[in-house]
Design an enzyme around this catalytic site. Structure first.
Site, PDB file in Angstrom:
ATOM      1  N   SER A 144       0.827  -1.211   0.000  1.00  0.00           N
ATOM      2  CA  SER A 144       0.000   0.000   0.000  1.00  0.00           C
ATOM      3  C   SER A 144       0.868   1.272   0.000  1.00  0.00           C
ATOM      4  O   SER A 144       1.588   1.503  -0.973  1.00  0.00           O
ATOM      5  CB  SER A 144      -0.966  -0.075   1.183  1.00  0.00           C
ATOM      6  OG  SER A 144      -1.955   0.899   1.094  1.00  0.00           O
ATOM      7  N   ASP A 151      -4.656   8.507  -0.320  1.00  0.00           N
ATOM      8  CA  ASP A 151      -4.679   8.930   1.080  1.00  0.00           C
ATOM      9  C   ASP A 151      -5.000  10.411   1.235  1.00  0.00           C
ATOM     10  O   ASP A 151      -4.917  11.187   0.288  1.00  0.00           O
ATOM     11  CB  ASP A 151      -3.334   8.607   1.735  1.00  0.00           C
ATOM     12  CG  ASP A 151      -3.113   7.105   1.800  1.00  0.00           C
ATOM     13  OD1 ASP A 151      -4.106   6.367   1.787  1.00  0.00           O
ATOM     14  OD2 ASP A 151      -1.941   6.682   1.848  1.00  0.00           O
ATOM     15  N   HIS A 202      -4.875  -0.617  -3.915  1.00  0.00           N
ATOM     16  CA  HIS A 202      -6.301  -0.804  -3.588  1.00  0.00           C
ATOM     17  C   HIS A 202      -7.166  -0.316  -4.750  1.00  0.00           C
ATOM     18  O   HIS A 202      -8.216   0.296  -4.527  1.00  0.00           O
ATOM     19  CB  HIS A 202      -6.704  -0.032  -2.319  1.00  0.00           C
ATOM     20  CG  HIS A 202      -5.840  -0.264  -1.124  1.00  0.00           C
ATOM     21  ND1 HIS A 202      -5.911  -1.400  -0.364  1.00  0.00           N
ATOM     22  CD2 HIS A 202      -4.877   0.507  -0.552  1.00  0.00           C
ATOM     23  CE1 HIS A 202      -5.032  -1.313   0.639  1.00  0.00           C
ATOM     24  NE2 HIS A 202      -4.394  -0.170   0.538  1.00  0.00           N
TER      25      HIS A 202
END
Lengths: 239, 239
Positions: A122, A137, A159
């Protein structure tokens, strides 16, 4: 020879932390005396110590000791003398700010390019790309630069989520966001679905795992890349 | 007297652009000779001209002429001499970078605090908060600062989405992201669902529209605020 894994996520739905990456972790780190863990992304605000403890527990199954980079008095020296590195997920802004502030981004890049094994999940994978500008993010801190290591000649979007047609929501889809990124720069972006990872061995870059990836190149329609495909350069794959 | 609307979104699912905000737009801008539109957020990379044309068409129903800020030779002067402002959605990083580069953030703040009507949607609402650090957008450009106008004493998270329990996806939820923000600073955050807006008239701040908002304060459990509630300060609401 570069020896790198950049994974979309640490954890698959319903599975234990890092469980699906067990074969990868054994291959990367199995013969190493110690792995240095970089905990700066702090998912959910977890402390560096607690995050490192969580990773140590998961790595105990592989018989590989883990030490948090934050525990070394001189983290630059720790990277130079270290054998192998794992950067966990969390907030990419926090991770990148800390790596730049401590002047670790370039040192880590140099050591990984020498051939020391590197695993990212990630946020830890985002920093393997050219820059962090395709992260999902929130900008909870202001880094001195968005530049990252450039271990691969593209950016990642971990993701990666396909548009959900049934969702009555007018915010941008992931695809729209990446399209907007390409109005500003031409860095290719790999939409990396959970369950997939980028494997780098020397000059050979392969998509691995269970899912195809979605590839975004400036000025082209996005397209799917099947798992198992060698992607030394994205444009070669595309031709 | 401050006269401000900060809306979660420009468009409700299945409706025309700005349709649900028609009464608000009439109230804010109905008697103004012209509205200056700030097109810098460029949703989907649309040009400043095309974005302004889209807004002009929507505003034609209200009989209010619209002019794009990008068409003025001196945009600072345009804000100082303008009567009313609308900032549309798109990418918040792009919007904030441009406003800082052209030294417009503080000028716009001053003019709005004098009482000139302001409408923001999505990214245009984000810049009404203390800073842009609870945006959902991708960092496709690097602004010189994350600071925004601070027209209200909190941050916004537009297009607020509740966790979707059926989604087998391990990326952070919106709630987790805002929690991570609160590990770094104590600015309250209003999770503004689509269909709701913040109304500021002088010192009175009200949540309006059809949806409750989700309020995040550092160190507290998130809670719901019903539409229609006066929220002069969030902590007063909470007590």
């Amino acid at each position: 020879m570069k020896n790198i894994v950049l994974a979309s996520t640490s954890t698959l739905y319903g599975e234990a932390y890092l469980a699906y990456l067990a074969p990868v972790i054994r291959e990367l780190f199995g013969n190493k005396p110690e792995v240095i863990f970089i905990p700066y992304a702090r998912p959910g605000g977890i402390s560096h110590d607690d995050y490192t403890a969580r990773v140590s527990t998961a790595f105990a199954d592989f018989g590989v000791p883990v030490r948090g980079l934050h525990t070394f008095p001189d983290p630059q020296q720790a990277l130079r003398e270290g054998h192998a590195f794992f950067t966990g997920g969390g907030n990419t802004f926090l991770l990148v700010k800390q790596l730049h502030e401590l002047h670790l981004m370039d040192v880590l890049k140099q050591e990984v390019e020498k051939g020391k094994p590197y695993l990212g999940t990630s946020a830890g994978s985002n920093i393997g790309g050219i820059n962090m500008q395709t992260t999902n993010d929130m900008p909870i801190v202001y880094p001195s630069s968005f530049r990252t290591m450039g271990l691969v000649p593209f950016n990642l979007n971990p993701h990666y989520l396909d548009p959900i047609p049934s969702l009555p929501h007018m915010g941008e889809t992931r695809e729209t966001r990446i399209f907007e990124f390409h109005t500003q720069q031409n860095t290719p972006v790999i939409g990396l679905r959970e369950g997939s990872w980028i494997r780098v061995k020397g000059d050979v870059i392969t998509l691995e795992g269970t899912q195809p990836a979605r590839i975004f190149e400036q000025g082209k329609m996005p397209y799917e890349l099947e798992a198992g495909t060698v992607m030394t350069t994205i444009s070669q794959v595309h031709l």
